[in-house]
Design a protein around this motif. Structure first.
Motif, PDB file in Angstrom:
ATOM      1  N   ASP A   1       3.246  -7.295   3.410  1.00 11.82           N
ATOM      2  CA  ASP A   1       2.357  -6.713   4.401  1.00 11.82           C
ATOM      3  C   ASP A   1       2.441  -7.488   5.710  1.00 11.82           C
ATOM      4  O   ASP A   1       2.820  -8.657   5.723  1.00 11.82           O
ATOM      5  CB  ASP A   1       0.920  -6.704   3.895  1.00 11.82           C
ATOM      6  N   THR A   3       0.075  -8.445   8.999  1.00 13.91           N
ATOM      7  CA  THR A   3      -1.197  -8.412   9.705  1.00 13.91           C
ATOM      8  C   THR A   3      -0.918  -8.355  11.201  1.00 13.91           C
ATOM      9  O   THR A   3      -0.195  -9.185  11.741  1.00 13.91           O
ATOM     10  CB  THR A   3      -2.057  -9.641   9.375  1.00 13.91           C
ATOM     11  N   SER A  49       1.641   2.954   7.228  1.00 15.25           N
ATOM     12  CA  SER A  49       0.450   2.950   6.393  1.00 15.25           C
ATOM     13  C   SER A  49      -0.388   1.750   6.836  1.00 15.25           C
ATOM     14  O   SER A  49       0.096   0.623   6.850  1.00 15.25           O
ATOM     15  CB  SER A  49       0.838   2.818   4.919  1.00 15.25           C
ATOM     16  N   ASP A  51      -4.164  -0.425   6.879  1.00 19.55           N
ATOM     17  CA  ASP A  51      -5.376  -0.760   6.139  1.00 19.55           C
ATOM     18  C   ASP A  51      -6.279  -1.601   7.039  1.00 19.55           C
ATOM     19  O   ASP A  51      -5.813  -2.475   7.771  1.00 19.55           O
ATOM     20  CB  ASP A  51      -5.013  -1.549   4.882  1.00 19.55           C
ATOM     21  N   THR A  85     -11.944  -2.486   3.383  1.00 17.40           N
ATOM     22  CA  THR A  85     -10.569  -2.802   3.040  1.00 17.40           C
ATOM     23  C   THR A  85     -10.170  -1.968   1.832  1.00 17.40           C
ATOM     24  O   THR A  85     -10.973  -1.738   0.942  1.00 17.40           O
ATOM     25  CB  THR A  85     -10.434  -4.301   2.716  1.00 17.40           C
ATOM     26  N   GLU A  88      -6.735   3.204   3.297  1.00 12.34           N
ATOM     27  CA  GLU A  88      -5.562   3.271   4.149  1.00 12.34           C
ATOM     28  C   GLU A  88      -5.478   4.602   4.872  1.00 12.34           C
ATOM     29  O   GLU A  88      -5.938   5.617   4.376  1.00 12.34           O
ATOM     30  CB  GLU A  88      -4.294   3.083   3.319  1.00 12.34           C
ATOM     31  N   VAL A 117      -3.870  -4.254   8.919  1.00 11.06           N
ATOM     32  CA  VAL A 117      -2.716  -4.659   8.122  1.00 11.06           C
ATOM     33  C   VAL A 117      -1.800  -3.459   7.947  1.00 11.06           C
ATOM     34  O   VAL A 117      -2.240  -2.382   7.550  1.00 11.06           O
ATOM     35  CB  VAL A 117      -3.159  -5.189   6.740  1.00 11.06           C
ATOM     36  N   LYS A 119       0.845  -1.849   5.729  1.00  9.41           N
ATOM     37  CA  LYS A 119       1.237  -1.933   4.321  1.00  9.41           C
ATOM     38  C   LYS A 119       2.738  -1.646   4.246  1.00  9.41           C
ATOM     39  O   LYS A 119       3.166  -0.521   4.062  1.00  9.41           O
ATOM     40  CB  LYS A 119       0.437  -0.941   3.481  1.00  9.41           C
ATOM     41  N   ASN A 120       3.551  -2.698   4.411  1.00  6.33           N
ATOM     42  CA  ASN A 120       4.987  -2.547   4.579  1.00  6.33           C
ATOM     43  C   ASN A 120       5.688  -1.793   3.454  1.00  6.33           C
ATOM     44  O   ASN A 120       6.677  -1.105   3.696  1.00  6.33           O
ATOM     45  CB  ASN A 120       5.647  -3.901   4.790  1.00  6.33           C
ATOM     46  N   TYR A 122       4.806   0.786   2.161  1.00  5.02           N
ATOM     47  CA  TYR A 122       4.603   2.216   2.370  1.00  5.02           C
ATOM     48  C   TYR A 122       4.966   2.657   3.786  1.00  5.02           C
ATOM     49  O   TYR A 122       4.689   3.783   4.159  1.00  5.02           O
ATOM     50  CB  TYR A 122       3.154   2.585   2.054  1.00  5.02           C
ATOM     51  N   CYS A 123       5.551   1.767   4.566  1.00  2.59           N
ATOM     52  CA  CYS A 123       6.016   2.114   5.905  1.00  2.59           C
ATOM     53  C   CYS A 123       7.488   2.492   5.810  1.00  2.59           C
ATOM     54  O   CYS A 123       8.260   1.827   5.128  1.00  2.59           O
ATOM     55  CB  CYS A 123       5.851   0.929   6.854  1.00  2.59           C
TER      56      CYS A 123
END
Length: 132
Positions: A1, A3, A49, A51, A85, A88, A117, A119-120, A122-123
């Protein structure tokens, strides 16, 4: 992830993998940049994505950069969603533009007001390159 920093700087978005619609290995996952193999047209789609957020000014500018200069960008704002948190949101952008051999293309963000954040896992970044 990843930030997102809120200091106003422009940051490259990192990807665990990059999907490409063609049999090419021009995307370097060590620096998250794609290098144009020749002059031509590039059509890209990015999906993020995200969060987090504070439900006040949950916005950021993000876009495709060519040699460090914004080529296609948007201001995205997901205000009104839960502050919790684990909630997403997904946002996407597409763009097509001319590139020259050797130019580097990446996806960057700036202007984040609250440390969300990315969400790598899901990117996604995918695209098609059409040489001249």
């Amino acid at each position: 992830d990843q930030t997102c920093v809120t200091d106003g700087s422009t940051q490259v978005i990192t990807f665990e993998t990059a999907e490409e619609y063609q049999d090419t290995t021009q995307f370097d996952t060590t620096n998250d940049r794609w290098t144009a193999p020749a002059d031509g047209w590039l059509d890209l789609t990015a999906i993020l994505s995200i969060d987090g957020g504070d439900d006040t000014d949950d916005s950021m500018n993000w876009g495709f950069y060519v040699n460090g200069v914004a080529k296609v960008h948007v201001l995205d704002n997901w205000r009104g969603r839960s502050k919790a948190t684990g909630t997403e949101i997904v946002t996407s952008m597409s763009g097509g533009f001319k590139v020259s051999s050797g130019q580097t293309i990446d996806l960057r963000y700036t202007g984040v007001q609250y440390a969300v954040v990315l969400k790598n896992a899901y990117c996604h970044l995918s695209g098609t390159f059409i040489p001249d």
